[in-house]
Design a protein around this motif. Sequence first.
Motif, mmCIF file in Angstrom:
data_model
loop_
_atom_site.group_PDB
_atom_site.id
_atom_site.type_symbol
_atom_site.label_atom_id
_atom_site.label_comp_id
_atom_site.label_asym_id
_atom_site.label_seq_id
_atom_site.Cartn_x
_atom_site.Cartn_y
_atom_site.Cartn_z
ATOM 1 N N GLU A 206 -20.474 -38.756 110.198
ATOM 2 C CA GLU A 206 -20.125 -38.220 111.510
ATOM 3 C C GLU A 206 -20.849 -36.907 111.774
ATOM 4 O OE1 GLU A 206 -16.118 -36.603 113.755
ATOM 5 O OE2 GLU A 206 -15.934 -38.254 112.330
ATOM 6 N N ARG A 207 -21.001 -36.093 110.717
ATOM 7 C CA ARG A 207 -21.693 -34.810 110.877
ATOM 8 C C ARG A 207 -23.189 -35.006 111.093
ATOM 9 N NH1 ARG A 207 -18.106 -33.226 106.529
ATOM 10 N NH2 ARG A 207 -19.787 -33.532 105.012
ATOM 11 N N ILE A 208 -23.745 -36.091 110.522
ATOM 12 C CA ILE A 208 -25.188 -36.313 110.606
ATOM 13 C C ILE A 208 -25.569 -37.139 111.832
ATOM 14 C CG2 ILE A 208 -27.199 -37.322 109.444
ATOM 15 C CD1 ILE A 208 -25.740 -36.895 106.787
ATOM 16 N N LEU A 209 -24.813 -38.232 112.075
ATOM 17 C CA LEU A 209 -25.205 -39.194 113.110
ATOM 18 C C LEU A 209 -24.286 -39.208 114.324
ATOM 19 C CD1 LEU A 209 -26.068 -42.209 110.756
ATOM 20 C CD2 LEU A 209 -27.656 -40.564 111.768
ATOM 21 N N GLY A 210 -23.095 -38.650 114.199
ATOM 22 C CA GLY A 210 -22.185 -38.620 115.336
ATOM 23 C C GLY A 210 -21.213 -39.789 115.336
ATOM 24 N N SER A 211 -21.696 -40.992 115.665
ATOM 25 C CA SER A 211 -20.819 -42.156 115.745
ATOM 26 C C SER A 211 -21.588 -43.415 115.377
ATOM 27 C CB SER A 211 -20.243 -42.297 117.161
ATOM 28 O OG SER A 211 -21.289 -42.529 118.097
ATOM 29 N N GLY A 212 -20.859 -44.493 115.184
ATOM 30 C CA GLY A 212 -21.489 -45.768 114.845
ATOM 31 C C GLY A 212 -20.508 -46.698 114.174
ATOM 32 N N SER A 213 -21.019 -47.670 113.457
ATOM 33 C CA SER A 213 -20.148 -48.625 112.768
ATOM 34 C C SER A 213 -20.758 -48.990 111.413
ATOM 35 C CB SER A 213 -19.948 -49.898 113.604
ATOM 36 O OG SER A 213 -21.155 -50.625 113.704
ATOM 37 N N ILE A 214 -19.866 -49.345 110.493
ATOM 38 C CA ILE A 214 -20.266 -49.769 109.150
ATOM 39 C C ILE A 214 -19.641 -51.127 108.874
ATOM 40 C CG2 ILE A 214 -20.131 -49.262 106.683
ATOM 41 C CD1 ILE A 214 -19.763 -46.301 107.448
ATOM 42 N N VAL A 215 -20.452 -52.070 108.431
ATOM 43 C CA VAL A 215 -19.942 -53.390 108.038
ATOM 44 C C VAL A 215 -20.282 -53.613 106.571
ATOM 45 C CG1 VAL A 215 -20.014 -55.885 108.405
ATOM 46 C CG2 VAL A 215 -20.232 -54.332 110.360
ATOM 47 N N LEU A 216 -19.255 -53.918 105.775
ATOM 48 C CA LEU A 216 -19.435 -54.257 104.366
ATOM 49 C C LEU A 216 -19.045 -55.712 104.173
ATOM 50 C CD1 LEU A 216 -18.034 -51.123 102.529
ATOM 51 C CD2 LEU A 216 -20.287 -52.098 102.149
ATOM 52 N N HIS A 217 -20.007 -56.532 103.757
ATOM 53 C CA HIS A 217 -19.751 -57.959 103.554
ATOM 54 C C HIS A 217 -19.797 -58.274 102.063
ATOM 55 C CE1 HIS A 217 -20.452 -62.302 103.395
ATOM 56 N NE2 HIS A 217 -19.862 -62.347 104.582
ATOM 57 N N PHE A 218 -18.680 -58.800 101.542
ATOM 58 C CA PHE A 218 -18.561 -59.132 100.123
ATOM 59 C C PHE A 218 -18.673 -60.650 99.941
ATOM 60 C CE2 PHE A 218 -16.450 -55.172 100.826
ATOM 61 C CZ PHE A 218 -16.632 -54.429 99.676
ATOM 62 N N LYS A 219 -19.522 -61.061 99.014
ATOM 63 C CA LYS A 219 -19.666 -62.482 98.705
ATOM 64 C C LYS A 219 -19.482 -62.699 97.211
ATOM 65 C CE LYS A 219 -22.806 -66.442 99.039
ATOM 66 N NZ LYS A 219 -24.145 -66.916 99.452
ATOM 67 N N LYS A 220 -18.491 -63.523 96.865
ATOM 68 C CA LYS A 220 -18.266 -63.837 95.462
ATOM 69 C C LYS A 220 -19.304 -64.855 94.998
ATOM 70 C CE LYS A 220 -14.932 -65.968 92.347
ATOM 71 N NZ LYS A 220 -13.682 -66.771 92.257
ATOM 72 N N LEU A 221 -19.931 -64.568 93.859
ATOM 73 C CA LEU A 221 -20.954 -65.446 93.310
ATOM 74 C C LEU A 221 -20.437 -66.134 92.055
ATOM 75 C CD1 LEU A 221 -23.991 -62.995 93.555
ATOM 76 C CD2 LEU A 221 -23.308 -64.727 95.228
ATOM 77 N N ARG A 222 -20.994 -67.292 91.781
ATOM 78 C CA ARG A 222 -20.632 -67.999 90.557
ATOM 79 C C ARG A 222 -21.258 -67.294 89.356
ATOM 80 N NH1 ARG A 222 -20.434 -74.482 91.053
ATOM 81 N NH2 ARG A 222 -19.179 -74.664 92.952
ATOM 82 N N SER A 223 -20.462 -67.140 88.309
ATOM 83 C CA SER A 223 -20.981 -66.504 87.099
ATOM 84 C C SER A 223 -20.096 -66.886 85.914
ATOM 85 C CB SER A 223 -21.006 -64.975 87.258
ATOM 86 O OG SER A 223 -21.360 -64.355 86.057
ATOM 87 N N VAL A 224 -20.723 -67.192 84.801
ATOM 88 C CA VAL A 224 -19.975 -67.542 83.591
ATOM 89 C C VAL A 224 -19.437 -66.293 82.900
ATOM 90 C CG1 VAL A 224 -21.256 -69.661 83.197
ATOM 91 C CG2 VAL A 224 -22.099 -67.522 82.214
ATOM 92 N N LYS A 225 -19.922 -65.136 83.299
ATOM 93 C CA LYS A 225 -19.530 -63.880 82.652
ATOM 94 C C LYS A 225 -18.393 -63.166 83.369
ATOM 95 C CE LYS A 225 -24.142 -63.005 80.755
ATOM 96 N NZ LYS A 225 -25.263 -62.054 80.674
ATOM 97 N N GLY A 226 -17.906 -63.718 84.458
ATOM 98 C CA GLY A 226 -16.835 -63.056 85.192
ATOM 99 C C GLY A 226 -17.108 -63.051 86.679
ATOM 100 N N ARG A 227 -16.268 -62.373 87.426
ATOM 101 C CA ARG A 227 -16.394 -62.324 88.878
ATOM 102 C C ARG A 227 -17.569 -61.430 89.281
ATOM 103 N NH1 ARG A 227 -10.971 -61.608 92.168
ATOM 104 N NH2 ARG A 227 -10.753 -63.734 91.404
ATOM 105 N N ARG A 228 -18.517 -61.993 89.966
ATOM 106 C CA ARG A 228 -19.735 -61.292 90.377
ATOM 107 C C ARG A 228 -19.805 -61.270 91.903
ATOM 108 N NH1 ARG A 228 -24.333 -59.917 87.640
ATOM 109 N NH2 ARG A 228 -26.255 -59.731 88.854
ATOM 110 N N TYR A 229 -20.282 -60.165 92.453
ATOM 111 C CA TYR A 229 -20.332 -60.011 93.906
ATOM 112 C C TYR A 229 -21.734 -59.639 94.383
ATOM 113 C CZ TYR A 229 -15.202 -59.815 93.945
ATOM 114 O OH TYR A 229 -13.873 -60.098 93.805
ATOM 115 N N LEU A 230 -22.050 -60.152 95.568
ATOM 116 C CA LEU A 230 -23.190 -59.665 96.334
ATOM 117 C C LEU A 230 -22.591 -58.944 97.530
ATOM 118 C CD1 LEU A 230 -26.142 -59.471 97.294
ATOM 119 C CD2 LEU A 230 -25.828 -61.700 98.385
ATOM 120 N N VAL A 231 -22.915 -57.671 97.682
ATOM 121 C CA VAL A 231 -22.359 -56.879 98.785
ATOM 122 C C VAL A 231 -23.497 -56.393 99.673
ATOM 123 C CG1 VAL A 231 -20.907 -54.923 99.437
ATOM 124 C CG2 VAL A 231 -20.489 -56.116 97.268
ATOM 125 N N ARG A 232 -23.366 -56.665 100.961
ATOM 126 C CA ARG A 232 -24.343 -56.209 101.952
ATOM 127 C C ARG A 232 -23.683 -55.165 102.850
ATOM 128 N NH1 ARG A 232 -25.006 -61.843 102.295
ATOM 129 N NH2 ARG A 232 -23.938 -61.865 104.302
#
Length: 288
Positions: A206-232
Amino acid sequence: KVVPILNKEGNIIGIVRDIDLLSKVVEKKFGKLNVLEFATTDMITLSKEDSIGKALAIFRENNISRSPILDNGKVMGIVTMHDIVTKFIIPRERVSKGEFKGEKIHPITIPIKEIMTSPVIYVGLEGNTRKVIELMKTHNISDVLIIENNKLFGIITKKDLIEAYVKFTEVKKGFLVQFAGDYELIDEFDRLKILRDINNFATKLERILGSGSIVLHFKKLRSVKGRRYLVRMRLLSPNKTYHVRYEGFNALDIVQILLDKMERIIISDKEEKDDKRWRDYFIDRMWL
């Protein structure tokens, strides 16, 4: 999908569903705007005979989650990642694990016409945001097509509308934050920490840009080692849109990495603009 609600001090005091937020804001002049202004018009379409495998590949290559289905230019339906997961992937997993032993497992080569949603929900070229949001709420959907005389002109999503609201209303300060995808799968304790980190980051922005929006998209991925995510992460500011992404096993760590990357990009961009402003100033002074 949920949006955090902040008090005057910038602290998170609750959350609200995206459709409830949109239903409220269209009661004002935002509801009269033509949706074609914010819609995606350069769409990637599929044929009803294209396979599910092809649809998955196109979704992955183009970072999209839905596509209209055309037949000789006419809209026949729409297929989304949700359709593929609920109507194809999950049933295959159940059969393979023996839950429905003896049932046939459909190959990935079956045409998408078998799982597409039809008929589609749409508005015409004169459709406004109020009508689109009413359709989304009534039919519990996240996107509406824009069709006129059997011709496809665009697609509008909840995410498009939220970003449009931030950009085109009279909001002067602050950042609207939206969480999407598999966010609810994250541990509740980690979700609270993520909300706190996003809150602190939004205060800086807010101090740098003033206003706007943020979108965080979480995608669960298949993994044999545990829960893995791709986040955009996508940040829409008054003058520019920024994108970062990261993949890993801990959602909280991923978000912290993304926030660090995004902050460095924004600061670097601001410094570059400041340098250019000073260069232009001195060049102008040389000719006085």
